[in-house]
Design an enzyme around this catalytic site. Structure first.
Site, PDB file in Angstrom:
ATOM      1  N   ASN A   9       0.868  -1.184   0.000  1.00  0.00           N
ATOM      2  CA  ASN A   9       0.000   0.000   0.000  1.00  0.00           C
ATOM      3  C   ASN A   9       0.903   1.233   0.000  1.00  0.00           C
ATOM      4  OD1 ASN A   9      -1.843   2.023   0.486  1.00  0.00           O
ATOM      5  ND2 ASN A   9      -2.375   1.352   2.569  1.00  0.00           N
ATOM      6  N   LYS A  11       0.092   4.245  -0.350  1.00  0.00           N
ATOM      7  CA  LYS A  11      -0.566   5.445   0.209  1.00  0.00           C
ATOM      8  C   LYS A  11      -0.325   6.648  -0.700  1.00  0.00           C
ATOM      9  CE  LYS A  11      -0.322   3.308   4.695  1.00  0.00           C
ATOM     10  NZ  LYS A  11      -0.296   3.425   6.142  1.00  0.00           N
ATOM     11  N   HIS A  95      -9.833   1.025   5.080  1.00  0.00           N
ATOM     12  CA  HIS A  95      -8.538   1.279   5.731  1.00  0.00           C
ATOM     13  C   HIS A  95      -8.745   2.270   6.882  1.00  0.00           C
ATOM     14  CE1 HIS A  95      -4.437   2.568   6.443  1.00  0.00           C
ATOM     15  NE2 HIS A  95      -4.048   1.468   5.824  1.00  0.00           N
ATOM     16  N   GLU A  97      -7.095   4.707   7.903  1.00  0.00           N
ATOM     17  CA  GLU A  97      -6.886   6.123   7.565  1.00  0.00           C
ATOM     18  C   GLU A  97      -8.133   6.710   6.919  1.00  0.00           C
ATOM     19  OE1 GLU A  97      -3.172   5.597   5.472  1.00  0.00           O
ATOM     20  OE2 GLU A  97      -2.235   5.057   7.372  1.00  0.00           O
ATOM     21  N   GLU A 166      -5.566  -5.039  10.744  1.00  0.00           N
ATOM     22  CA  GLU A 166      -4.569  -3.987  10.932  1.00  0.00           C
ATOM     23  C   GLU A 166      -4.845  -3.247  12.239  1.00  0.00           C
ATOM     24  OE1 GLU A 166      -2.550  -2.681   7.061  1.00  0.00           O
ATOM     25  OE2 GLU A 166      -4.344  -1.482   7.265  1.00  0.00           O
ATOM     26  N   GLY A 172       2.182   2.289  10.853  1.00  0.00           N
ATOM     27  CA  GLY A 172       3.124   3.391  10.702  1.00  0.00           C
ATOM     28  C   GLY A 172       3.833   3.786  11.988  1.00  0.00           C
ATOM     29  N   SER A 212       3.190  -2.049  10.402  1.00  0.00           N
ATOM     30  CA  SER A 212       4.642  -2.079  10.601  1.00  0.00           C
ATOM     31  C   SER A 212       5.275  -3.431  10.249  1.00  0.00           C
ATOM     32  CB  SER A 212       4.998  -1.656  12.035  1.00  0.00           C
ATOM     33  OG  SER A 212       4.553  -0.335  12.282  1.00  0.00           O
TER      34      SER A 212
END
Ligand code: PGA
Length: 250
Positions: A9, A11, A95, A97, A166, A172, A212
Site C-alpha cells: 500500500n 498510500k 482502511h 486512515e 490492521e 506506521g 509495521s
C-alpha cells in the site's frame, strides 16, 4: 487452498519519476515466489503507469479507494468501472486512515465492499482496533462491529474477498503486533466468519496482517497458521525490502 498474498500500500507517496524507478526495481527482482500473489496499490493517478510496467509480470495491482456508484456527480471520486479500465484486480476498503481521517462509516464501507464485488474485483477489507480499545479488552467486539455490516451485503459475503487485520496502534508506528497476538486475532476472525457466515468461505479466506510489517518481522508473522500474508505500507516503498517480505511467504 488459501491464497497467500503480500500487498504494498503505497498510500499518498511518490511521484511519476520515483514510481517508475520503484516499478523498474520490482521487475528486476525476478525471484518472486509463485506461491504468493503480490499486489501493488499505488496512488490511483499512477495506475496507468503501473499497468504499463506490470502488465506482463506476475504482479497484480489495485486501487486504494473507490466510490460506490458507477458514474455521476461525485466530484473528485473514481468509480469501479474506471478502475477496471486499468485492470485493477483488488480495491482496499475500510482502511483505518479512511475511517479516521475521512470519516468513512460502516455503512459506506459496506457499500464500497458490495460495489467492488459487484464489479468482479476483490475487496481487501481492513479492520482493526485502537490501543485504547485493546487495553479495555474490546478488540473482538470492535472487529465484530466492523464485520457485521459486511455480513449483510450478500449470501456469502466472505467468498472472493480478502480481510486485513490492521491494529491501528501498529500502523506506521514501528510497533508490530507479536506473531502470537496477531495469530490469536486472525483465528478469532476466521472462527467468527465460520460461525456467522459460511464455514467453507472462512477456511479458504485469505487474512492478511498489516501494521509495521518489515523484512525483519515478516518471517515469524507469516509462519502463523492463520496469517496468510501481509498488507505493507512503509516498507513497500523500497523494492528490495518489499521483495524480501514477499519471500517470507512459504
Ligand atoms: P505500515 O502501514 O506498514 O506503514 O504500518 C500498513 C497499512 O497502513 O496498510
Amino acid at each position: 487452498m488459501r491464497k497467500k498474498m503480500v500487498c504494498g500500500n503505497w498510500k499518498m507517496n511518490g511521484d511519476r519519476a520515483s514510481i517508475a524507478y520503484l516499478l523498474g526495481q520490482l521487475l528486476s527482482f525476478s525471484a518472486i515466489p509463485s506461491s504468493a500473489e503480490c499486489v501493488i496499490l499505488p496512488p490511483s493517478i499512477y495506475l496507468p503507469l503501473v499497468q504499463q510496467f506490470l502488465i506482463n509480470s506476475t504482479f497484480a495491482w489495485g486501487a486504494q479507494n473507490v466510490y460506490p456508484e458507477d458514474s455521476g456527480a461525485f466530484t473528485g471520486e473514481l468509480s469501479a468501472p474506471m478502475l477496471q479500465d486499468y485492470l485493477c484486480r483488488y480495491v482496499l476498503v475500510g482502511h483505518s486512515e479512511r475511517r479516521q481521517l475521512f470519516g468513512e462509516d460502516e455503512k459506506f464501507i459496506a457499500d464500497k465492499f458490495y460495489h467492488v464485488k459487484k464489479h468482479a474485483m476483490i475487496p481487501i477489507l481492513c479492520i482493526g482496533e485502537t490501543m485504547e480499545e485493546r487495553e479495555q479488552g474490546l478488540t473482538m467486539e470492535v472487529l465484530t462491529k466492523q464485520l457485521l455490516p459486511i455480513k449483510e451485503t450478500g449470501d456469502r459475503p466472505f467468498a472472493n474477498c480478502v480481510v486485513a487485520y490492521e491494529p491501528i496502534w501498529a500502523i506506521g508506528t514501528g510497533k508490530t503486533a507479536s506473531p502470537e497476538l496477531a495469530q490469536e486475532v486472525h483465528h478469532s476472525i476466521r472462527r467468527w466468519i465460520s460461525a456467522e457466515c459460511n464455514q467453507e468461505d472462512a477456511q479458504v479466506l485469505t487474512i492478511l496482517y498489516g501494521g509495521s510489517v518489515t523484512n525483519e518481522n515478516a518471517n515469524a508473522l507469516f509462519a502463523m497458521p492463520d496469517i496468510d500474508g501481509g498488507l505493507v505500507g512503509g516498507a513497500s516503498l523500497n523494492a528490495e525490502r518489499f521483495v524480501d517480505i514477499v519471500k517470507c511467504i512459504k
